[in-house]
Design a protein around this motif. Structure first.
Motif, PDB file in Angstrom:
ATOM      1  N   THR A 188     -12.101  -6.495   0.206  1.00 50.72           N
ATOM      2  CA  THR A 188     -11.210  -5.437   0.664  1.00 50.72           C
ATOM      3  C   THR A 188     -10.244  -5.984   1.713  1.00 50.72           C
ATOM      4  OG1 THR A 188     -12.914  -3.773   0.270  1.00 50.72           O
ATOM      5  CG2 THR A 188     -11.106  -3.158   1.721  1.00 50.72           C
ATOM      6  N   GLY A 189      -8.960  -5.678   1.527  1.00 53.63           N
ATOM      7  CA  GLY A 189      -7.945  -6.143   2.464  1.00 53.63           C
ATOM      8  C   GLY A 189      -7.289  -7.442   2.070  1.00 53.63           C
ATOM      9  N   TYR A 190      -7.749  -8.063   0.965  1.00 54.99           N
ATOM     10  CA  TYR A 190      -7.178  -9.316   0.489  1.00 54.99           C
ATOM     11  C   TYR A 190      -6.823  -9.206  -0.987  1.00 54.99           C
ATOM     12  CZ  TYR A 190      -8.379 -11.950   4.722  1.00 54.99           C
ATOM     13  OH  TYR A 190      -8.449 -12.413   6.004  1.00 54.99           O
ATOM     14  N   VAL A 191      -5.829  -9.970  -1.381  1.00 55.33           N
ATOM     15  CA  VAL A 191      -5.453 -10.056  -2.798  1.00 55.33           C
ATOM     16  C   VAL A 191      -5.322 -11.525  -3.168  1.00 55.33           C
ATOM     17  CG1 VAL A 191      -4.328  -7.816  -2.996  1.00 55.33           C
ATOM     18  CG2 VAL A 191      -3.024  -9.773  -2.164  1.00 55.33           C
ATOM     19  N   LEU A 192      -5.426 -11.779  -4.456  1.00 54.17           N
ATOM     20  CA  LEU A 192      -5.379 -13.138  -4.983  1.00 54.17           C
ATOM     21  C   LEU A 192      -3.957 -13.483  -5.386  1.00 54.17           C
ATOM     22  CD1 LEU A 192      -7.402 -15.422  -5.633  1.00 54.17           C
ATOM     23  CD2 LEU A 192      -7.528 -14.502  -7.950  1.00 54.17           C
ATOM     24  N   GLY A 193      -3.560 -14.728  -5.154  1.00 56.13           N
ATOM     25  CA  GLY A 193      -2.238 -15.185  -5.565  1.00 56.13           C
ATOM     26  C   GLY A 193      -2.090 -15.177  -7.080  1.00 56.13           C
ATOM     27  N   LYS A 194      -0.846 -15.109  -7.552  1.00 59.63           N
ATOM     28  CA  LYS A 194      -0.593 -14.965  -8.991  1.00 59.63           C
ATOM     29  C   LYS A 194      -0.947 -16.210  -9.786  1.00 59.63           C
ATOM     30  CE  LYS A 194       3.054 -11.737  -7.987  1.00 59.63           C
ATOM     31  NZ  LYS A 194       4.500 -11.558  -7.850  1.00 59.63           N
ATOM     32  N   SER A 195      -0.875 -17.365  -9.158  1.00 64.31           N
ATOM     33  CA  SER A 195      -1.152 -18.605  -9.891  1.00 64.31           C
ATOM     34  C   SER A 195      -2.624 -19.008  -9.814  1.00 64.31           C
ATOM     35  CB  SER A 195      -0.276 -19.732  -9.343  1.00 64.31           C
ATOM     36  OG  SER A 195      -0.537 -19.934  -7.959  1.00 64.31           O
ATOM     37  N   ALA A 196      -3.469 -18.141  -9.302  1.00 60.77           N
ATOM     38  CA  ALA A 196      -4.886 -18.480  -9.127  1.00 60.77           C
ATOM     39  C   ALA A 196      -5.595 -18.595 -10.467  1.00 60.77           C
ATOM     40  CB  ALA A 196      -5.569 -17.423  -8.266  1.00 60.77           C
TER      41      ALA A 196
ATOM     42  N   TYR B  90       5.081   2.782   4.971  1.00 63.61           N
ATOM     43  CA  TYR B  90       4.607   4.146   4.827  1.00 63.61           C
ATOM     44  C   TYR B  90       5.774   5.087   4.561  1.00 63.61           C
ATOM     45  CZ  TYR B  90       0.466   2.207   7.128  1.00 63.61           C
ATOM     46  OH  TYR B  90      -0.633   1.436   7.462  1.00 63.61           O
ATOM     47  N   ASN B  91       5.436   6.186   3.885  1.00 64.13           N
ATOM     48  CA  ASN B  91       6.367   7.310   3.697  1.00 64.13           C
ATOM     49  C   ASN B  91       7.667   6.898   3.006  1.00 64.13           C
ATOM     50  OD1 ASN B  91       4.543   9.018   5.110  1.00 64.13           O
ATOM     51  ND2 ASN B  91       5.360   8.249   7.057  1.00 64.13           N
ATOM     52  N   MET B  92       7.569   6.016   2.025  1.00 70.98           N
ATOM     53  CA  MET B  92       8.736   5.672   1.224  1.00 70.98           C
ATOM     54  C   MET B  92       9.117   6.894   0.375  1.00 70.98           C
ATOM     55  SD  MET B  92       9.088   2.463   2.083  1.00 70.98           S
ATOM     56  CE  MET B  92      10.188   1.784   0.870  1.00 70.98           C
TER      57      MET B  92
ATOM     58  N   PHE C  47       2.308   8.885  -3.896  1.00 64.48           N
ATOM     59  CA  PHE C  47       1.780   7.710  -4.581  1.00 64.48           C
ATOM     60  C   PHE C  47       1.351   6.692  -3.530  1.00 64.48           C
ATOM     61  CE2 PHE C  47       6.248   6.797  -3.867  1.00 64.48           C
ATOM     62  CZ  PHE C  47       6.246   5.481  -3.456  1.00 64.48           C
ATOM     63  N   ALA C  48       0.485   5.754  -3.926  1.00 60.52           N
ATOM     64  CA  ALA C  48       0.019   4.730  -2.993  1.00 60.52           C
ATOM     65  C   ALA C  48      -0.374   3.471  -3.758  1.00 60.52           C
ATOM     66  CB  ALA C  48      -1.161   5.241  -2.173  1.00 60.52           C
ATOM     67  N   PHE C  49       0.038   2.325  -3.222  1.00 64.54           N
ATOM     68  CA  PHE C  49      -0.403   1.012  -3.685  1.00 64.54           C
ATOM     69  C   PHE C  49      -1.174   0.390  -2.527  1.00 64.54           C
ATOM     70  CE2 PHE C  49       3.332   1.815  -6.278  1.00 64.54           C
ATOM     71  CZ  PHE C  49       2.933   1.405  -7.546  1.00 64.54           C
ATOM     72  N   PRO C  50      -2.508   0.420  -2.536  1.00 60.99           N
ATOM     73  CA  PRO C  50      -3.279  -0.032  -1.366  1.00 60.99           C
ATOM     74  C   PRO C  50      -3.369  -1.538  -1.201  1.00 60.99           C
ATOM     75  CG  PRO C  50      -4.751   0.709  -3.099  1.00 60.99           C
ATOM     76  CD  PRO C  50      -3.366   1.005  -3.579  1.00 60.99           C
ATOM     77  N   ALA C  51      -3.148  -2.305  -2.253  1.00 62.30           N
ATOM     78  CA  ALA C  51      -3.308  -3.761  -2.158  1.00 62.30           C
ATOM     79  C   ALA C  51      -2.219  -4.451  -2.966  1.00 62.30           C
ATOM     80  CB  ALA C  51      -4.689  -4.191  -2.653  1.00 62.30           C
ATOM     81  N   VAL C  52      -1.197  -4.921  -2.259  1.00 61.47           N
ATOM     82  CA  VAL C  52      -0.046  -5.556  -2.903  1.00 61.47           C
ATOM     83  C   VAL C  52       0.118  -6.957  -2.328  1.00 61.47           C
ATOM     84  CG1 VAL C  52       2.415  -5.377  -3.394  1.00 61.47           C
ATOM     85  CG2 VAL C  52       1.049  -3.296  -3.120  1.00 61.47           C
TER      86      VAL C  52
ATOM     87  N   SER D  38       0.391  -2.873   1.807  1.00 58.95           N
ATOM     88  CA  SER D  38       0.257  -1.581   1.138  1.00 58.95           C
ATOM     89  C   SER D  38       1.570  -0.813   1.212  1.00 58.95           C
ATOM     90  CB  SER D  38      -0.866  -0.753   1.769  1.00 58.95           C
ATOM     91  OG  SER D  38      -0.530  -0.361   3.087  1.00 58.95           O
ATOM     92  N   ILE D  39       1.753   0.049   0.227  1.00 58.41           N
ATOM     93  CA  ILE D  39       2.936   0.913   0.163  1.00 58.41           C
ATOM     94  C   ILE D  39       2.459   2.317  -0.192  1.00 58.41           C
ATOM     95  CG2 ILE D  39       5.125   1.385  -0.998  1.00 58.41           C
ATOM     96  CD1 ILE D  39       5.341  -1.524  -1.705  1.00 58.41           C
ATOM     97  N   ASP D  40       2.971   3.308   0.473  1.00 56.20           N
ATOM     98  CA  ASP D  40       2.765   4.683   0.017  1.00 56.20           C
ATOM     99  C   ASP D  40       4.041   5.475   0.231  1.00 56.20           C
ATOM    100  OD1 ASP D  40       2.857   5.973   2.602  1.00 56.20           O
ATOM    101  OD2 ASP D  40       0.786   5.385   2.937  1.00 56.20           O
ATOM    102  N   GLY D  41       4.146   6.588  -0.453  1.00 55.90           N
ATOM    103  CA  GLY D  41       5.359   7.379  -0.353  1.00 55.90           C
ATOM    104  C   GLY D  41       5.295   8.614  -1.209  1.00 55.90           C
TER     105      GLY D  41
END
Length: 350
Positions: free
Chosen positions: A122-130, A263-265, A201-206, A154-157
């Motif tokens: 939680t709180g981490y994401v993997l790189g695309k080339s992994a 936030y709030n996009m 909407f919300a994207f919690p891990a980007v 994260s993004i929400d709006g």
């Protein structure tokens, strides 16, 4: 002789009575039949515990997890290896371990096979080339797997119309700019999310990076708006880029730093006229029936250096061609299109 026969008869009667007095045994219940095959003869997936390798065939795999920016160890990362399986062998088993404070774990005595690998924290994401999969050979020591994890952003709006009314059921995409074959393209960076009743909407891990946001109205809502439009003046919601424009040249890019949050996009969903598109296709042999056109929408309009979608069929429309070669699309959203004949084969054109 008579006494012997009498004694034998009494003995038989006594045994019969004893058998009748005993509780009746039910026939053993047959084992349940194995689940039948899936459609078209593909057997179902069978979840099992990892088998024990033969002596000398087991594989020890070392996994390390580090912070992509600092290079420091990241502990408590769940490492899961799932056997990929084949069409003939649908058995699936899972190895699961968690990295220690030094960001290391060893999965010992594994079965040699092909595996999908997923690190999760939680709180981490993997790189695309992994690395996302690995093949292990019996009795051979593989190189350690090293995963570089990024602190998630994260993004929400909210998605609203011009009057500030929330729009439910819209699909929100995160798009990223790429270069494919010398072409500047836009691709969906991760799975879209729907808006709720409040339009949120919300994207919690980007993954950190620069993106564009796009809101796509639900098909049902668009159809209802078209039905409610005055005759000859169809209008409905269209795909809208952040903050509230239809074309990429007018859109605002969104930059996410590692661990940063937006936030709030607010995406203001645009409404636009829909158009009728009709014409005639020539050169189709009479023996060909059931052909059509696919209208492929470009991502930019009148740009000296246009974007294209990484998926060329994103947002495409299908139009049936009549027996006389005529076609008509009554409700086409605005934008530039390329019309191609389908199915491609002996007849081609666009």
């Amino acid at each position: 002789m008579d006494s012997t026969r009498s004694l034998l008869a009494l003995s038989l009667l006594w045994i019969a009575g004893l058998l009748l007095a005993m509780p009746q045994q039910q026939p053993p219940t047959p084992p349940p039949a194995p689940p039948g095959p899936v459609a078209r003869g593909v057997p179902p997936i069978q979840q099992i515990d990892p088998p024990e390798p033969r002596p000398g065939d087991g594989v020890d795999l070392v996994v390390q997890t580090i912070d992509a920016i600092t290079g420091k160890a990241v502990g408590d990362v769940k490492i899961e290896l799932v056997r990929s399986g084949t069409a003939q062998d649908r058995r699936r088993w899972v190895y699961s371990r968690t990295t220690d404070a030094l960001g290391t774990t060893t999965i010992a005595n594994m079965m040699a096979d092909n595996y999908a690998v997923t690190p999760t924290l939680t709180g981490y994401v993997l790189g695309k080339s992994a690395v996302q999969s690995i093949g292990l050979a019996a009795g051979k020591k593989p190189a350690p797997l090293i995963f570089r994890l990024w602190k998630a952003s994260s993004i929400d709006g909210i998605v609203e119309d011009r009057e500030g009314n929330p729009i439910e059921g819209a699909s929100v995409d995160i798009l990223e700019e790429q270069w494919v074959g010398g072409l500047r393209t836009l691709a969906v960076a991760q799975r879209p999310v729907p808006t709720d009743k409040a339009g949120k909407f919300a994207f919690p891990a980007v993954l950190p990076g620069t993106y564009y946001l796009r809101a796509i109205p639900s098909r049902g809502q668009v159809q209802q708006q078209l039905r409610d439009s005055p005759a000859g003046k169809q209008a409905a919601f269209v795909d809208t880029m952040y903050p509230g424009v239809m074309y990429i040249e007018q859109a605002a890019a969104v930059k996410l730093d590692p661990g940063g949050n937006l936030y709030n996009m607010r995406i203001e969903m645009q409404k636009s006229p829909y158009y009728s598109f009709s014409g005639r296709v020539s050169g189709i042999p009479p023996e060909i029936r059931g052909s059509g056109l696919v209208l492929i929408r470009r991502a930019a309009f009148d740009s000296p250096f246009p974007f294209t979608w990484a998926n060329p069929y994103a947002g495409n429309l299908s139009v049936q061609i009549g027996a006389d070669g005529s076609f008509s699309a009554p409700s086409v959203p605005p934008g530039p299109y390329w019309a191609g004949y389908t199915p491609a084969g002996a007849v081609r054109g666009g």
